[in-house]
Scaffold this motif. Structure first.
Motif, mmCIF file in Angstrom:
data_model
loop_
_atom_site.group_PDB
_atom_site.id
_atom_site.type_symbol
_atom_site.label_atom_id
_atom_site.label_comp_id
_atom_site.label_asym_id
_atom_site.label_seq_id
_atom_site.Cartn_x
_atom_site.Cartn_y
_atom_site.Cartn_z
ATOM 1 N N ARG A 1 35.982 23.841 -17.101
ATOM 2 C CA ARG A 1 37.394 23.563 -17.351
ATOM 3 C C ARG A 1 38.115 23.255 -16.041
ATOM 4 N NH1 ARG A 1 41.662 27.625 -20.450
ATOM 5 N NH2 ARG A 1 43.431 26.173 -20.427
ATOM 6 N N TYR A 2 37.786 24.023 -15.003
ATOM 7 C CA TYR A 2 38.421 23.824 -13.698
ATOM 8 C C TYR A 2 37.978 22.491 -13.088
ATOM 9 C CZ TYR A 2 40.171 24.887 -9.013
ATOM 10 O OH TYR A 2 40.844 24.852 -7.813
ATOM 11 N N ILE A 3 36.678 22.195 -13.215
ATOM 12 C CA ILE A 3 36.157 20.928 -12.685
ATOM 13 C C ILE A 3 36.783 19.751 -13.421
ATOM 14 C CG2 ILE A 3 34.068 19.527 -12.374
ATOM 15 C CD1 ILE A 3 32.513 22.197 -12.166
ATOM 16 N N ASP A 4 36.938 19.892 -14.726
ATOM 17 C CA ASP A 4 37.571 18.837 -15.513
ATOM 18 C C ASP A 4 39.007 18.606 -15.060
ATOM 19 O OD1 ASP A 4 37.448 17.041 -17.933
ATOM 20 O OD2 ASP A 4 39.138 18.303 -18.511
ATOM 21 N N ARG A 5 39.696 19.701 -14.692
ATOM 22 C CA ARG A 5 41.072 19.592 -14.207
ATOM 23 C C ARG A 5 41.118 18.841 -12.875
ATOM 24 N NH1 ARG A 5 46.042 19.142 -16.262
ATOM 25 N NH2 ARG A 5 47.543 19.452 -14.592
ATOM 26 N N ILE A 6 40.155 19.137 -11.995
ATOM 27 C CA ILE A 6 40.084 18.441 -10.702
ATOM 28 C C ILE A 6 39.892 16.950 -10.926
ATOM 29 C CG2 ILE A 6 38.730 18.139 -8.589
ATOM 30 C CD1 ILE A 6 37.999 21.105 -8.779
ATOM 31 N N ASN B 1 33.741 26.755 -13.118
ATOM 32 C CA ASN B 1 33.654 26.569 -14.564
ATOM 33 C C ASN B 1 34.024 25.126 -14.896
ATOM 34 O OD1 ASN B 1 36.673 26.455 -15.395
ATOM 35 N ND2 ASN B 1 36.552 28.316 -14.147
ATOM 36 N N SER C 1 36.634 26.944 -4.258
ATOM 37 C CA SER C 1 37.814 27.631 -4.782
ATOM 38 C C SER C 1 37.453 28.900 -5.531
ATOM 39 C CB SER C 1 38.592 26.698 -5.715
ATOM 40 O OG SER C 1 38.988 25.532 -5.038
ATOM 41 N N LYS D 1 36.124 29.045 -8.446
ATOM 42 C CA LYS D 1 36.437 28.865 -9.869
ATOM 43 C C LYS D 1 35.395 27.937 -10.482
ATOM 44 C CE LYS D 1 41.388 29.499 -9.108
ATOM 45 N NZ LYS D 1 42.740 28.914 -9.243
ATOM 46 N N ALA E 1 35.244 23.172 -6.757
ATOM 47 C CA ALA E 1 35.299 24.347 -7.627
ATOM 48 C C ALA E 1 34.556 25.524 -7.007
ATOM 49 C CB ALA E 1 34.706 24.005 -8.992
#
Length: 232
Positions: free
Chosen positions: A178-183, A176, A172, A174, A169
């Motif tokens: 939410r982004y880490i959770d997506r990864i 936050n 990238s 980004k 993250a």
């Protein structure tokens, strides 16, 4: 001289787990009880599976009556047991078994191992929170702390993998949750559980991104930088 050495060798050797010496206190044994158990083991090793209190006392600095009382206590507390066996001729005889002692020692080893793992886990989690606060440049909010706990306890992500997702993250741009959770979601969906797998996945992803750029642009552009974000 040679006869003395042969006599010494004839006495034989006995193998004792080092764990017994380091853990006998945690097994609630004192030094005298430990020596008594060691003598029982020695007798058993030499073929005498039911040494008398007299034989045991002769090797120790305790009286026969004290030795007899210790044997009784050790049996009551579940460190040794007396079992009945029969010879080939059908003659019944008794013998000491130290199996209960080994079972207690194994249980203690497992308790120690579990405690060590728990300490290591707590250290990893503390280090994980510190890493996040360092990258975010501020203390984490209660919601963010809860998210970290859910990643570990509910989703069963290894703290090392969570750190890797944090680095991804950061690279990238980004940063936050939410982004880490997506990864982490994508990695779990792709069966990624180790650093090496995450590294390979990141490499393949960037190679695809570079190929897309090359196909899309006819004019030469500088290559997309490759970040080995998992390497120290």
């Amino acid at each position: 001289m040679k006869s003395n050495i042969l006599a010494w060798l004839h006495e034989g050797n006995i193998t004792i787990p080092a764990l017994l010496f380091s853990e006998y206190r945690n097994l609630n044994l004192n030094e005298t009880e430990l020596v008594l158990l060691l003598n029982i083991l020695t007798f058993i090793e030499k073929g005498n599976e039911f040494p008398t209190p007299e034989e045991l006392s002769a090797r120790m600095t305790v009286s026969i009556s004290d030795c007899n009382e210790m044997l009784r206590r050790l049996i009551q507390r579940g460190y040794i047991e007396i079992i009945d066996q029969y010879s080939h001729d059908g003659i019944r005889f008794e013998k000491y078994s130290v199996k209960p002692l080994w079972e207690k020692l194994i249980d203690q080893f497992m308790i120690n191992n579990k405690a060590t793992k728990e300490i290591d886990k707590q250290a990893e989690e503390t280090n994980l929170y510190t890493c996040f606060e360092k990258e975010f440049g501020r203390p984490l909010s209660p919601f963010e702390c809860e998210s970290l706990g859910m990643w570990m306890d509910d989703d069963h992500h290894d703290p090392v993998i969570i750190k890797a997702a944090l680095r991804e993250a950061v690279m990238s741009g980004k940063l936050n949750f939410r982004y880490i959770d997506r990864i982490l979601f994508e990695w779990k969906k792709n069966g990624i559980k180790t650093i090496e797998q995450a590294k390979n996945h990141g490499r393949k992803f960037r190679q695809k991104q570079m190929q897309k750029v090359n196909v899309k642009d006819d004019v030469h552009h500088p290559a997309v930088p490759f970040y080995n974000w998992l390497e120290q």
